[in-house]
Design an enzyme around this catalytic site. Structure first.
Site, short mmCIF file in Angstrom:
data_model
loop_
_atom_site.label_atom_id
_atom_site.label_comp_id
_atom_site.label_asym_id
_atom_site.label_seq_id
_atom_site.Cartn_x
_atom_site.Cartn_y
_atom_site.Cartn_z
N LYS A 22 0.77 -1.27 -0.33
CA LYS A 22 0.17 -0.07 0.06
C LYS A 22 0.81 1.17 -0.19
CE LYS A 22 -2.24 -1.04 3.78
NZ LYS A 22 -1.64 -2.34 4.25
N ARG A 97 -9.27 0.97 8.71
CA ARG A 97 -9.10 -0.32 9.34
C ARG A 97 -10.21 -0.94 9.92
NH1 ARG A 97 -3.03 0.63 9.07
NH2 ARG A 97 -2.10 -1.30 9.13
N ARG A 136 12.02 -5.79 4.95
CA ARG A 136 11.78 -4.43 4.28
C ARG A 136 12.50 -3.43 5.26
NH1 ARG A 136 5.19 -2.94 4.69
NH2 ARG A 136 5.31 -2.55 6.74
N ARG A 170 11.27 -1.09 10.70
CA ARG A 170 10.14 -0.35 11.73
C ARG A 170 10.26 -1.51 12.88
NH1 ARG A 170 4.68 0.32 8.12
NH2 ARG A 170 3.85 -0.83 10.14
N ARG A 181 -0.71 -8.61 13.20
CA ARG A 181 -1.20 -7.64 12.28
C ARG A 181 -1.88 -8.40 11.32
NH1 ARG A 181 4.31 -4.80 10.62
NH2 ARG A 181 3.20 -3.68 9.31
P1 AMP Z 1 0.88 0.68 8.97
O1 AMP Z 1 2.00 1.71 8.92
O2 AMP Z 1 -0.41 1.03 8.25
O3 AMP Z 1 1.20 -0.67 8.65
O4 AMP Z 1 0.29 0.87 10.71
C1 AMP Z 1 1.31 0.25 11.51
C2 AMP Z 1 0.34 0.35 12.82
O5 AMP Z 1 -0.30 1.16 13.10
C3 AMP Z 1 -0.74 -0.95 12.63
O6 AMP Z 1 -0.44 -2.11 13.06
C4 AMP Z 1 -1.55 -0.20 13.88
O7 AMP Z 1 -1.18 -0.61 15.23
C5 AMP Z 1 -1.58 1.22 13.75
N1 AMP Z 1 -2.46 1.98 12.89
C6 AMP Z 1 -2.09 2.44 11.59
N2 AMP Z 1 -3.41 2.71 11.08
C7 AMP Z 1 -4.48 2.38 11.70
C8 AMP Z 1 -5.86 2.69 11.93
N3 AMP Z 1 -6.62 3.14 10.93
N4 AMP Z 1 -6.40 2.09 12.73
C9 AMP Z 1 -5.97 1.74 13.75
N5 AMP Z 1 -4.55 1.28 13.96
C10 AMP Z 1 -3.84 1.85 12.97
#
Ligand code: AMP
Length: 227
Positions: A22, A97, A136, A170, A181
């Site tokens: 994404k 989400r 990554r 990360r 996740r």
């Molecule tokens: P991402 O960078 O999108 O993979 O997000 C990393 C982490 O941030 C996720 O595993 C969640 O813990 C949190 N997170 C990101 N976006 C959301 C969202 N829209 N709702 C809830 N948690 C989020």
């Protein structure tokens, strides 16, 4: 930006499990069409780094691989959507989400006469995601994404994009957290595929192909939205 830079307001969602690409694809669409990428993961990591109360609460949840509360995420998103640069639309990456977030987003956009024009589901196999994510890393200066197996810098230790030499991984990109996740994705986020399908705004994209092939499919889908 190039000749494809869009002029009408469009809001696009990239849906898909962690590792589906994404972020990478949103950045490519941003460059190609002049849309703004908006990642709630990035916004939350910024809140964690700056040590805000919301950031402190979010940090523990993010480390476990769970979802941060809708309340915190929606507050952060609302602030970001109030900024001028996103008035012509956004590519949402990692938001919504949950169905509750999707409903709140619809209400928020409606206030300014906007809608979600397209939700694109990046379709992938879970097992491949664990390998994709575990390898990554990104450039600490410009954010360009790399992978131990699929995309290494042309010159070791030097970013192809900006020439800097500091890379980062990360904290939640380890196999254990990735599995948590993925569980969160299937339980709480995958129902959004039906949500947007019911609204006739869903498109599907095979995201197991290589980065350029996926980018080309997405370009065609976005051009269709813009036409
Ligand atoms: P991402 O960078 O999108 O993979 O997000 C990393 C982490 O941030 C996720 O595993 C969640 O813990 C949190 N997170 C990101 N976006 C959301 C969202 N829209 N709702 C809830 N948690 C989020």
């Amino acid at each position: 930006m190039d000749a494809d830079t869009q002029t009408k307001t469009v809001n696009i969602i990239l849906l898909g499990p962690p590792g589906a690409g994404k972020g990478t694809q949103a950045r490519m669409l941003e460059e190609k069409f002049g849309l703004i990428q908006l990642s709630t993961g990035d916004l939350l990591r910024a809140a964690v780094a700056s040590g805000t109360e919301a950031g402190k609460t979010a940090e523990t949840v993010m480390k476990s691989g769970g979802l941060v509360s809708d309340e915190i995420v929606l507050a952060i998103l609302k602030d970001r959507l109030a900024e001028d640069d996103v008035k012509s639309g956004v590519i949402l990456d990692g938001f919504p989400r949950t169905v509750a977030q999707a409903e709140a987003l619809d209400v928020l956009l409606e206030e300014s006469g906007q809608i979600i024009d397209s939700a694109i589901s990046l379709e992938v196999d879970d097992e491949a995601m664990v390998e994709r994510i575990s390898g990554r890393f990104t450039c600490g200066s410009c954010g360009e994404g790399y992978h131990d197996s699929f995309k290494t810098p042309a010159k070791e230790g030097v970013c192809d994009n900006c020439g800097e030499g500091s890379f980062k991984r990360r904290a939640d990109d380890n196999a254990e957290t990735v599995r948590a996740r993925l569980v969160a994705y299937h339980e709480q986020t995958a129902p959004l595929i039906t949500y947007y399908d019911n609204k006739r705004s869903l498109s599907r994209c095979d995201a197991m192909a290589n980065i350029d092939e996926v980018a080309s499919s997405l370009k065609t889908l976005v051009e269709r939205v813009l036409s």
